[in-house]
Design a protein around this motif. Structure first.
Motif, short mmCIF file in Angstrom:
data_model
loop_
_atom_site.label_atom_id
_atom_site.label_comp_id
_atom_site.label_asym_id
_atom_site.label_seq_id
_atom_site.Cartn_x
_atom_site.Cartn_y
_atom_site.Cartn_z
N ASP A 64 13.47 -0.13 -6.55
CA ASP A 64 13.38 0.32 -5.17
C ASP A 64 14.59 -0.20 -4.41
OD1 ASP A 64 12.89 -2.39 -4.75
OD2 ASP A 64 10.74 -2.14 -4.44
N GLY A 65 14.61 0.00 -3.10
CA GLY A 65 15.75 -0.41 -2.29
C GLY A 65 15.96 -1.91 -2.25
N GLU A 86 17.45 3.17 -0.99
CA GLU A 86 16.06 3.53 -1.25
C GLU A 86 15.95 5.04 -1.05
OE1 GLU A 86 12.92 4.19 -2.38
OE2 GLU A 86 12.80 2.02 -2.18
N GLY A 139 14.85 3.23 -6.30
CA GLY A 139 16.09 2.57 -5.89
C GLY A 139 17.30 3.26 -6.50
#
Length: 429
Positions: free
Chosen positions: A120-121, A246, A262
């Motif tokens: 993810d981010g 993200e 991500g």
């Protein structure tokens, strides 16, 4: 096993875990349910969800329209059951989807190469700074306080045992990174600088000015993007060395916090230090186009001590959602989508000010999020809005104690004028 590692008991094994967090009782597990009872249970839980509510929540997770074709395609068995495509001869579809994802991410970010997605981010941002350490041979990292606070918490966790000191740089009166403070913070020991644009306050940073400061000191610039739709209209951070993004906004459901997608993109010269998977294009012996995993630097592919990262979960299915989303919208569609977000946020900001709210930061451009200061505590406003089936903005005091009575509000293409007008009346009370 305990004997081999020199531990006398299971209690000794878990001694590092604080006592209050250790489970010392039996699990509170209900009796077994019949299938019909299970279906009824989950139907009741689904009814508790906020269906039919308008929302102004953003802060790193965004409510965008998801074209129905996304779920139709990603639910196909060929994609849904696939894992990391080690055998290219039976995974051409998955590999091509990854390759197309990488290509479109490069077009959006202005970078040379992108990987096949991260968790993810937040983890992508942490990996970007660790990558800067590997590239430069330095150890210190500088992070803007306007980077998503939860991203900073994840980075702190990563850095704890990495020997990577972290220095934070404050934001200025306009909500952007304080350039003077940044210039003082970056020195000959700095490996990488991480900023976010649009930042946690929704404000677009001056990437070119930040890049000049960072690069003069020999450090790398990593730019985090939490709202991917912004790239439909905001100039990509081409001055950056690493882009971490993200991509949840690209057709990934909010889903109670995940799984998300991500992204990491970088320059060609840093490609061997980039973590994660990379799908490449090649030719078979008959000269036909084909796709393979290439330059993979994960611990599953090479010796663990040589790996750039231990992230190994395959996010390709979520990345496929993003690929379908970007394909459906196309270049013009992405621009129009971003324009809608921009227009609605600026309309909302103007209406909120007409009704007595004040913009916390002025003098810098913002995309689809903005921070307002109100006469009353934001949670009181949100409680009143909930009675009208409207979810209000995100109060900032938890992460930024200095921003009392301030909250960040988000408008996307799903936000109606009626919801904005109703919220505007409440924020001024």
């Amino acid at each position: 096993m305990l004997g081999d590692i020199g531990v006398k008991s299971v209690d000794d094994l878990f001694a590092a875990i604080p006592a209050e967090y250790r489970l010392t009782r039996d699990l509170n597990i209900p009796r077994s349910f019949a299938e019909s009872e299970i279906v009824e249970f989950f139907r009741d839980r689904a009814a508790e969800n906020g269906q039919g509510y308008a929302t102004f929540l953003g802060a790193g997770a965004y409510s965008h329209y998801r074209p129905v074709v996304i779920d139709s395609l990603v639910s196909r068995g060929e994609f849904f059951t696939a894992y990391t495509p080690y055998q290219p001869e039976i995974a051409q579809g998955t590999l091509q989807a990854i390759f197309e994802f990488q290509t479109m991410i490069c077009e959006l970010t202005g970078m040379d190469v992108a990987n096949a997605s991260m968790y993810d981010g937040s983890t992508g941002a942490a990996e970007a700074l660790m990558m800067a350490v590997r590239v430069t041979g330095r150890h210190k990292s500088v992070i803007a306080t306007s980077v998503h606070p939860e991203y900073r918490e994840v980075i702190s966790t990563y850095a704890k045992h990495q020997g990577m000191p972290l220095v934070t740089v404050a934001y200025g009166k306009n909500g952007r990174v304080d350039l003077e403070a940044l210039d003082k913070a970056v020195d000959s020991e700095t490996a990488g600088v991480l900023i976010q644009s649009p930042n946690f306050f929704g404000i677009i940073e001056d990437i070119a000015a930040i890049s000049d400061i960072v690069h003069k000191k020999g450090a790398l610039l990593a730019v985090s993007i939490a709202e991917a739709v912004s790239l439909g209209i905001v100039k990509p951070p081409a001055e950056a060395d690493i882009v971490s993004m993200e991509a949840q906004s690209f057709g990934v459901p909010l889903g109670f916090g995940g799984p998300y997608c991500g992204v990491m993109a970088t320059r060609d010269k840093f490609i061997r230090q980039m973590p994660g998977r990379l799908a490449g294009e090649t030719l078979d012996r008959d000269g036909k186009r084909g796709f393979v995993l290439t330059l993979s630097t994960r611990e599953q592919h090479i010796r663990r001590e040589k790996a750039t990262s231990n992230i190994c979960t395959n996010q390709a299915l979520v990345a496929l959602m993003c690929t379908i989303f970007m394909t459906i919208y196309g270049k013009q569609g992405m621009k129009e989508l971003a324009q809608q977000n921009l227009a609605k946020a600026h309309y909302a900001a103007a209406e909120f000010q007409k009704h007595g709210a004040k913009l916390a930061f002025e003098g810098a451009p913002f995309f689809n999020e903005f921070v307002i200061q109100t006469k009353t505590y934001p949670r009181a406003i949100n409680d009143r809005l909930l009675e009208q089936r409207i979810v209000g903005g995100f109060p900032l005091k938890r992460f930024y104690p200095e921003l009392d009575n301030a909250s960040v509000w988000c408008c996307t293409e799903t936000t109606s004028k009626a919801s904005i007008d109703a919220a505007a009346k409440e924020v001024g009370r």
